[in-house]
Design a protein around this motif. Structure first.
Motif, short mmCIF file in Angstrom:
data_model
loop_
_atom_site.label_atom_id
_atom_site.label_comp_id
_atom_site.label_asym_id
_atom_site.label_seq_id
_atom_site.Cartn_x
_atom_site.Cartn_y
_atom_site.Cartn_z
N ALA A 212 0.55 -1.52 0.18
CA ALA A 212 -0.24 0.27 -0.12
C ALA A 212 1.23 1.28 -0.30
CB ALA A 212 -0.91 0.45 1.19
N LEU A 213 0.87 2.72 -0.82
CA LEU A 213 1.03 3.49 -0.82
C LEU A 213 0.54 4.29 -0.13
CD1 LEU A 213 3.49 5.00 -1.96
CD2 LEU A 213 1.55 4.82 -3.99
N TYR A 214 1.06 5.68 0.43
CA TYR A 214 0.55 6.63 0.99
C TYR A 214 0.44 7.58 -0.11
CZ TYR A 214 0.24 10.75 3.91
OH TYR A 214 -0.27 11.92 4.44
N LEU A 215 -0.74 8.54 -0.18
CA LEU A 215 -0.51 9.22 -1.49
C LEU A 215 -0.72 10.98 -1.01
CD1 LEU A 215 -3.85 8.03 -3.85
CD2 LEU A 215 -1.55 7.34 -4.50
N ASP A 216 -1.12 11.40 0.44
CA ASP A 216 -1.08 12.57 1.05
C ASP A 216 -1.62 12.76 2.09
OD1 ASP A 216 0.47 14.53 1.17
OD2 ASP A 216 0.17 15.48 -0.60
N GLY A 217 -1.83 13.66 2.51
CA GLY A 217 -1.83 14.34 4.60
C GLY A 217 -2.69 15.70 4.14
N SER A 218 -3.75 15.92 5.15
CA SER A 218 -5.20 16.90 5.62
C SER A 218 -5.30 17.48 3.87
CB SER A 218 -3.03 18.35 5.40
OG SER A 218 -2.31 19.07 4.85
N ILE A 219 -4.67 17.91 3.22
CA ILE A 219 -4.73 18.07 1.68
C ILE A 219 -5.98 16.67 1.10
CG2 ILE A 219 -3.57 19.85 0.85
CD1 ILE A 219 -3.36 16.74 -1.10
N SER A 220 -5.82 15.73 1.45
CA SER A 220 -6.32 14.85 0.96
C SER A 220 -8.49 14.96 1.00
CB SER A 220 -6.24 13.72 2.24
OG SER A 220 -4.67 13.41 1.94
N ARG A 221 -8.39 14.75 -0.24
CA ARG A 221 -9.95 15.00 -0.96
C ARG A 221 -10.24 14.03 -2.12
NH1 ARG A 221 -9.79 20.61 -4.31
NH2 ARG A 221 -12.30 20.30 -4.18
N LEU A 222 -11.38 13.33 -1.27
CA LEU A 222 -12.60 12.90 -2.29
C LEU A 222 -14.05 13.12 -2.95
CD1 LEU A 222 -12.75 9.77 -3.30
CD2 LEU A 222 -14.33 9.02 -1.00
N MET A 223 -14.17 12.68 -4.17
CA MET A 223 -15.21 12.98 -4.90
C MET A 223 -15.75 11.74 -5.16
SD MET A 223 -16.10 15.62 -8.40
CE MET A 223 -18.02 15.67 -8.71
N VAL A 224 -17.36 11.33 -5.07
CA VAL A 224 -17.49 10.63 -5.17
C VAL A 224 -18.99 11.05 -5.32
CG1 VAL A 224 -19.12 7.89 -4.59
CG2 VAL A 224 -17.01 9.28 -3.98
N ALA A 226 -21.94 9.33 -7.41
CA ALA A 226 -23.48 8.70 -7.00
C ALA A 226 -23.65 9.12 -5.45
CB ALA A 226 -22.84 7.42 -6.75
N GLN A 227 -22.20 9.79 -4.30
CA GLN A 227 -23.31 9.70 -2.86
C GLN A 227 -23.67 11.25 -3.00
OE1 GLN A 227 -20.43 8.35 -0.67
NE2 GLN A 227 -20.37 6.44 -1.14
N GLY A 228 -23.59 11.94 -3.61
CA GLY A 228 -23.10 13.45 -3.92
C GLY A 228 -21.85 13.95 -2.34
N ARG A 229 -21.28 13.26 -3.11
CA ARG A 229 -20.02 13.31 -2.06
C ARG A 229 -18.63 14.41 -3.11
NH1 ARG A 229 -16.14 9.89 2.16
NH2 ARG A 229 -14.36 11.25 2.56
N SER A 230 -18.41 15.62 -2.40
CA SER A 230 -17.42 16.48 -3.13
C SER A 230 -16.66 17.30 -1.64
CB SER A 230 -17.98 17.36 -3.94
OG SER A 230 -16.91 18.14 -4.13
N ASP A 231 -15.76 16.42 -1.06
CA ASP A 231 -14.94 17.17 -0.13
C ASP A 231 -14.21 18.37 -0.64
OD1 ASP A 231 -15.83 14.38 1.22
OD2 ASP A 231 -13.52 13.92 1.01
N PHE A 232 -14.35 18.90 0.14
CA PHE A 232 -14.16 21.04 0.06
C PHE A 232 -12.49 20.84 -0.02
CE2 PHE A 232 -12.42 25.24 1.87
CZ PHE A 232 -12.75 25.46 0.31
N GLY A 233 -11.30 22.07 -1.07
CA GLY A 233 -9.97 21.56 -0.91
C GLY A 233 -9.60 22.37 -1.91
#
Length: 246
Positions: A212-224, A226-233
């Motif tokens: 497994a590989l770390y991608l980042d932290g503190s700026i991490s965000r996800l958009m889905v 189908a869930q209506g999810r769009s993290d701010f950043g």
């Protein structure tokens, strides 16, 4: 301290976004040691990609803009930040898009999380792989898409040797892990601040990832969508995600 405040703010904003999961939604919440993580699964037969620039050479920057750039008949299933980047948002390590290498691999130690060796590469080829960077440089596997980041979280079933179980360095963090057969990749973001050790153990002990590989932290965000999810950043560099065809 400011970064931790922003991380907590982003997490709080993400929680108030309404989420309605659809049947084809590959993302789910898994609680591990009392902490919720969102896991988006993809298989080797899915259309997993990394993106940086649009067709005009402009940095894409956000999952929302990426969604607007989907070709007719395509839709974005999920997207998250896909590896570390320089202040101008260019990749700091290997970056391959549509089989073309736009930035070479970096194998030396350096400052920050990226330089905390071993770091690694997420490679989309015939299989989905997370490979330690120096091994990748020696083997040069064929990748349609690849992004380098660091540190590695799990290396052949072992946690990165520099992780501290009770470290108080906690952020919203994201990463990618793969199944031993390379048929499944898990894209994970913590929905509460966590340290490296807990994120790595989640991949290994909960999901069964041996790499497994770390991608980042503190700026991490996800958009889905189908869930209506769009993290701010803020705008980011490389983006990794999955596309479906209607």
């Amino acid at each position: 301290m400011k970064m931790k405040i922003w991380a907590s703010l982003f997490a709080a904003l993400a929680l108030v976004v309404p989420r309605v999961a659809l049947a084809e939604d590959p993302c789910r919440t898994v609680t591990f040691e009392g902490v919720p993580f969102t896991v988006c699964a993809a298989t080797a037969s899915d259309d997993v990609r990394v993106w940086l620039r649009d067709d005009n050479g402009r940095l894409i920057g956000t999952p929302g803009r990426l969604q607007a750039l989907m070709a007719p008949g395509e839709r974005l299933v999920f997207a998250m930040n896909g590896g570390m980047y320089a202040p101008d948002r260019s990749p700091v390590g290997l970056y391959v898009e549509k089989g073309r290498e736009d930035h070479p691999i970096v194998t030396g130690a350096g400052e920050g999380n990226f330089g905390m060796l071993p770091n690694g590469v997420f490679c989309v080829g015939d299989r989905l792989r997370v490979i330690e960077s120096r091994r990748f440089a020696a083997e040069r596997p064929a990748c349609r898409y690849a992004t380098q980041s660091g540190p590695m979280l799990v290396i052949d079933g072992a946690l990165h040797p520099r992780f501290i179980p009770d470290s108080d360095s906690t952020y919203i963090r994201n990463g990618v892990g793969v199944s031993p057969d390379g048929e499944t990749a898990w894209f994970v973001i913590s929905d509460r601040p966590v340290n490296f050790h807990r994120l790595a153990r989640f991949f290994r002990d909960e999901l069964g990832a041996r790499d497994a590989l770390y991608l980042d932290g503190s700026i991490s965000r996800l958009m889905v969508p189908a869930q209506g999810r769009s993290d701010f950043g803020w705008p980011m560099g490389p983006i990794v995600g999955m596309v479906a065809r209607d």
